[in-house]
Motif scaffolding. Structure first.
Motif, short mmCIF file in Angstrom:
data_model
loop_
_atom_site.label_atom_id
_atom_site.label_comp_id
_atom_site.label_asym_id
_atom_site.label_seq_id
_atom_site.Cartn_x
_atom_site.Cartn_y
_atom_site.Cartn_z
N LEU A 8 -27.79 8.31 -8.20
CA LEU A 8 -26.89 8.46 -7.83
C LEU A 8 -26.44 6.00 -6.73
O LEU A 8 -25.42 6.83 -7.29
CB LEU A 8 -25.96 9.28 -6.81
CG LEU A 8 -26.20 10.98 -7.80
CD1 LEU A 8 -25.91 12.10 -7.07
CD2 LEU A 8 -25.57 10.96 -9.18
N ALA A 9 -27.03 6.42 -6.02
CA ALA A 9 -26.50 5.35 -5.35
C ALA A 9 -27.24 4.24 -6.30
O ALA A 9 -26.01 3.65 -6.22
CB ALA A 9 -28.37 5.05 -4.55
N ALA A 10 -27.85 4.62 -7.24
CA ALA A 10 -27.91 3.02 -8.39
C ALA A 10 -26.86 3.35 -9.29
O ALA A 10 -25.74 2.00 -9.36
CB ALA A 10 -28.67 3.25 -9.35
N LEU A 11 -26.09 4.03 -9.16
CA LEU A 11 -25.04 4.00 -10.22
C LEU A 11 -23.99 3.54 -9.25
O LEU A 11 -22.88 2.79 -10.52
CB LEU A 11 -24.68 5.52 -10.89
CG LEU A 11 -23.40 6.25 -11.83
CD1 LEU A 11 -23.35 5.54 -13.00
CD2 LEU A 11 -22.75 6.85 -11.64
N VAL A 12 -23.42 4.05 -8.05
CA VAL A 12 -22.50 3.25 -7.13
C VAL A 12 -22.36 1.58 -7.28
O VAL A 12 -21.56 0.71 -6.90
CB VAL A 12 -22.66 4.02 -5.72
CG1 VAL A 12 -21.67 3.29 -4.84
CG2 VAL A 12 -22.32 5.98 -6.13
N ALA A 64 -24.20 0.10 -9.28
CA ALA A 64 -23.73 -0.34 -10.21
C ALA A 64 -21.92 -0.76 -10.68
O ALA A 64 -21.57 -1.22 -11.47
CB ALA A 64 -24.65 0.13 -11.80
N GLN A 65 -21.61 0.42 -10.03
CA GLN A 65 -20.38 0.37 -9.97
C GLN A 65 -19.43 -0.66 -9.61
O GLN A 65 -18.29 -1.39 -9.98
CB GLN A 65 -19.56 1.83 -10.41
CG GLN A 65 -20.06 2.17 -11.55
CD GLN A 65 -19.90 3.97 -11.08
OE1 GLN A 65 -20.12 4.64 -10.05
NE2 GLN A 65 -19.57 4.81 -12.92
N GLU A 66 -19.94 -0.77 -8.38
CA GLU A 66 -19.38 -1.65 -7.08
C GLU A 66 -19.98 -2.91 -7.67
O GLU A 66 -18.78 -3.71 -7.41
CB GLU A 66 -19.95 -1.19 -6.34
CG GLU A 66 -19.18 -0.44 -5.79
CD GLU A 66 -19.69 0.41 -4.80
OE1 GLU A 66 -20.82 -0.56 -3.64
OE2 GLU A 66 -19.41 0.97 -3.65
N HIS A 67 -20.86 -3.48 -8.22
CA HIS A 67 -21.17 -5.06 -8.57
C HIS A 67 -20.25 -4.95 -9.97
O HIS A 67 -19.79 -6.40 -10.32
CB HIS A 67 -22.43 -4.49 -9.23
CG HIS A 67 -22.93 -6.50 -9.21
ND1 HIS A 67 -22.85 -6.96 -8.69
CD2 HIS A 67 -23.63 -6.82 -10.95
CE1 HIS A 67 -23.45 -7.95 -9.62
NE2 HIS A 67 -23.75 -8.33 -10.38
#
Lengths: 216, 216
Positions: free
Chosen positions: A123-127, A129-132
């Motif tokens: 989930l941290a990775a997902l956030v 990626a989306q912020e990037h």
DNA sequence: CGAACCGTTGATGGCTGTCAATTTTGGTGG
DNA sequence: CCACCAAAATTGACAGCCATCAACGGTTCG
């Protein structure tokens, strides 16, 4: 930067979103540490995925390629960070060591207990990626580079002096820019007194506030 | 498109990566279906997160805003898809109904059994986000729009005729383009005979191969 | 019927990509 | 330690893609 394991970069192990750190994945099976020299492939697109990876030292890039060679790096990973999540048993990306690096490999006994540990990391990775995506999709070159420098500073213990493991080409492919544009922005920041360069990979952040302002 | 629940879009419930479908999250607690009219907020950035969401019908956009109003839509979600993953108990994004929509809300009893169900959904979302990064970071306007149209066709059952729930502004903010550029590319595709437009939201894909070629 | 919104189209400028040349860096070997 | 070399980085000139600004047509709704 070519010699394997030449520079441990930063051993500062603070998880970036407070969600991941140097602690072992308790429920994973016995694991091993593998060394990779600069530009060595850790896994490739299409390969079967049956492990998670944690950087011990060094740095890793995760990227995708288009048929004509265009490359998009979706993330850099430094000491303590976990990568290698995949959705259907296969890797959708490439992972390479940027410089000499050590990676702890966790083989996965696909169980519920592991899910519980892995989910927050995913989930941290997902956030992230989306912020990037916001950076790449909606920000100008200067804003992207500023965001990148602050992110790197953040990950290296918020010290104002950072060592970049990656080349300008890597930075460009991460930010959706060309090497020339990245270089020009670095020069511009230097001219404005925001940063100081000691060699091309060593950066002192002189005015983090100025960089922060650029990110709006 | 403004009246709530006016058009169920597509009830075709095929999960896009084979990882998510209409099936209920078995381990989640009793859930409810909530209706949202067009542009209604489902959750906001900073809110406490304690639920997952599954689109029953309609369409949802998940996005982030910058201080000056720039917007990046990180994903669209249609019938059957699950969204609302967050990493630290708080939402990092906004979610809004694009048109009148129904959303099933699963409250979460943070347990291992739930993790096992959710993890594949989260991983699929992660892969999608990273793949979208390639589109936004490294592809030209025409390629981005082509990828978008093919993705939409794919999600609506691979029928060559698609109904777009979202405006040109939404598409632009998803692809990192302006409305004008999106519109121009649509016109160009129409002129080349790749697509046919019946009204601005109804698109017939006449030459999917041509669009596919653009994605390289 | 008028207002507001959405979408399209045109004209123009600017940011960034491309191509090219030069300088610097980092590594190797004498 | 210095000379030399390849790779990386920087800088400049120029072009092109796309953003911006603007005007207009179509549709919806009050």
């Amino acid at each position: 930067m070519t010699a394997p394991a030449s520079r441990p970069q930063s051993i500062h192990l603070r998880g970036h979103n407070g969600a991941q750190g140097p602690a072992a994945l308790a429920a994973a099976q016995p694991h091993q540490v593998q060394f990779y020299s600069a530009n060595a492939e850790i896994y490739g697109q299409g390969e079967k995925a049956r492990a998670l990876y944690q950087v011990e030292f060094g740095a890793v890039r995760v990227y995708r390629l288009m048929a004509d060679g265009r490359r998009q790096i979706s993330a850099f990973h430094v000491a303590g960070e976990v990568f290698g999540f995949e959705s259907d048993g296969h890797h959708h990306f490439f992972a390479e060591a940027i410089c000499g690096s050590a990676v702890r490999i966790y083989t996965l006994p696909v169980g519920a207990d592991v899910s519980r540990e892995i989910l927050p990391l995913a989930l941290a990775a997902l956030v992230r990626a989306q912020e990037h995506l916001m950076v790449v999709g909606r920000q100008h070159a200067c804003e992207r580079v500023a965001a990148f420098l602050l992110d790197m500073m953040d990950r290296q213990g918020e010290l104002p002096s950072i060592e970049l493991a990656m080349s300008r080409a890597d930075i460009g492919d991460y930010l959706g820019l060309t090497i020339e544009t990245v270089s020009r922005v670095f020069s511009k920041f230097r001219a404005k007194g925001y940063i100081r360069l000691s060699g091309s990979r060593s950066v002192d952040i002189l005015k983090p506030e100025a960089l922060l302002d650029m990110c709006v």
